[in-house]
Scaffold this active site. Structure first.
Site, PDB file in Angstrom:
ATOM      1  N   ALA A  98       0.822  -1.199   0.000  1.00  0.00           N
ATOM      2  CA  ALA A  98       0.000   0.000   0.000  1.00  0.00           C
ATOM      3  C   ALA A  98       0.862   1.257   0.000  1.00  0.00           C
ATOM      4  O   ALA A  98       1.976   1.267   0.506  1.00  0.00           O
ATOM      5  CB  ALA A  98      -0.910   0.006   1.219  1.00  0.00           C
ATOM      6  N   GLY A 152       0.255  -6.053   0.262  1.00  0.00           N
ATOM      7  CA  GLY A 152      -0.761  -6.004  -0.781  1.00  0.00           C
ATOM      8  C   GLY A 152      -0.235  -6.373  -2.150  1.00  0.00           C
ATOM      9  O   GLY A 152      -0.987  -6.851  -3.007  1.00  0.00           O
ATOM     10  N   GLU A 173      -0.418 -10.050  -2.229  1.00  0.00           N
ATOM     11  CA  GLU A 173      -1.829 -10.437  -2.289  1.00  0.00           C
ATOM     12  C   GLU A 173      -2.365 -10.287  -3.717  1.00  0.00           C
ATOM     13  O   GLU A 173      -3.181 -11.089  -4.173  1.00  0.00           O
ATOM     14  CB  GLU A 173      -2.645  -9.587  -1.318  1.00  0.00           C
ATOM     15  CG  GLU A 173      -2.402  -9.964   0.137  1.00  0.00           C
ATOM     16  CD  GLU A 173      -3.263  -9.177   1.094  1.00  0.00           C
ATOM     17  OE1 GLU A 173      -4.108  -9.788   1.780  1.00  0.00           O
ATOM     18  OE2 GLU A 173      -3.101  -7.943   1.156  1.00  0.00           O
ATOM     19  N   GLU A 228       2.432  -7.965   7.216  1.00  0.00           N
ATOM     20  CA  GLU A 228       1.545  -7.081   7.973  1.00  0.00           C
ATOM     21  C   GLU A 228       1.680  -7.205   9.480  1.00  0.00           C
ATOM     22  O   GLU A 228       1.480  -6.213  10.210  1.00  0.00           O
ATOM     23  CB  GLU A 228       0.084  -7.341   7.569  1.00  0.00           C
ATOM     24  CG  GLU A 228      -0.300  -6.779   6.206  1.00  0.00           C
ATOM     25  CD  GLU A 228       0.063  -7.710   5.059  1.00  0.00           C
ATOM     26  OE1 GLU A 228      -0.394  -7.457   3.926  1.00  0.00           O
ATOM     27  OE2 GLU A 228       0.813  -8.684   5.272  1.00  0.00           O
TER      28      GLU A 228
END
Length: 318
Positions: A127, A172, A175, A195
């Site tokens: 992010a 992310g 992901e 995370e």
């Protein structure tokens, strides 16, 4: 992309706004897969391909979408292009990728989507925390929803999707790669769901897709430890399908992804889409439902005719 685990932290750009947490861990619902886009790369000579890097893309474009032609017609390349932000996931990138995914989803001529980076050494660092820090609290919720929806739609694309990981893929970014059907990594690539270092958890499908890829126990180990692994270890664990030695231009994974897409191209496109659907949904439905399914297409008849006549099939996606 993350969900808050304990106290309030300003962090990873996929956390929705939360109040009155009181140390409670709130796990977000994650929808399934979200797929990809056609991007860059011009053909060099014969079968070799040269990938464009950020300097070759239009200034200000966070995403390059390239529809290949000639023998590679049907292959679309999505190239993430935010060199100053290490390809971090921003509002504009989410918008552009969502539009690209929606476009290829409706295009029956698209046979494979490759997701890669136009920035050497980086796939996606997660992010965009700098942008997130500047957001008004009222902007956070809608942005988080759009980002999660993007990854879900990427995973739900009907055609095969390949993530070419030629650099760092964290949080992310990983992901996003996990939402693709196939992952290929350079040996020097770095991957991890990190995370928990920020007292949060993966919030864009990582806690669901990683266990499906490598098994529950190993997924817990990697997420609990926030471990970052290279391409070789990722291949050993089953996180990626193939690992390739990185080359001087830094696009070895992309070139291997292109080779794989070329293997898919001659096959019946409708059959491939139905096979993907059957595999994805087959885990949740009874086996006989798909065993009894027959694809009533012209391609099916062409395949049978070509086999009988001992010639290569000429599939048209009909």
């Amino acid at each position: 992309m993350a969900v808050l685990v304990g106290c309030r932290v300003l962090f990873h750009a996929f956390r929705p706004p939360m109040t009155n947490l009181d140390g409670v861990c709130r796990l977000q619902d994650v929808m399934q897969h979200v797929l990809v886009r056609r991007t860059q790369h011009a053909r060099l000579a014969s079968n070799s391909v040269m990938r464009q890097y950020s300097s070759d893309a239009k200034s200000g474009d966070d995403l390059s979408v390239r529809y290949l032609d000639g023998d590679d017609s049907g292959i679309v390349v999505f190239g993430i292009n935010r060199p100053k932000a290490k390809n971090a996931i921003s509002k504009n990138l989410v918008k552009m990728m969502s539009e690209a995914v929606e476009s290829v989803k409706k295009n029956n001529k698209v046979r494979t989507v490759i997701l890669c980076s136009m920035v050497p050494g980086i796939f996606c660092a997660g992010a965009d925390l700098k942008e997130r820090a500047k957001m008004d609290q009222r902007e956070v919720g809608p942005f988080v929803s759009k980002a999660r929806a993007l990854i879900t739609e990427l995973g739900n694309l009907p055609m095969p999707t390949i993530a070419a990981i030629d650099g760092v893929a964290l949080g992310g970014g990983l992901e996003m790669a996990l939402a693709c059907d196939i992952r290929i990594a350079g040996t020097s690539a770095k991957m991890g769901l990190v995370e928990t270092k920020l007292a949060i958890i993966p919030g864009a499908g990582g806690t669901q897709r990683l266990p499906r890829a490598i098994g529950v126990s190993l997924a817990k180990e990697l997420i609990f430890s926030a471990r970052v692994m290279d391409g070789t270890e990722a291949k050993t664990l089953g996180l990626v399908n193939h690992t390739v030695e990185q080359n001087e231009s830094g696009d070895a994974a992309y070139l291997r992804a292109l080779e794989l897409a070329r293997e898919f191209n001659p096959q019946g496109p409708i059959a491939i889409r139905m096979a993907k659907l059957a595999i994805n949904q087959g885990i949740e439905v009874r086996v006989y439902m798909f065993m009894q399914f027959v694809i009533p297409t012209k391609d099916r008849l062409e395949g049978l005719a070509a086999f009988k006549e001992k010639r290569p099939p000429r599939y048209k996606g009909e």
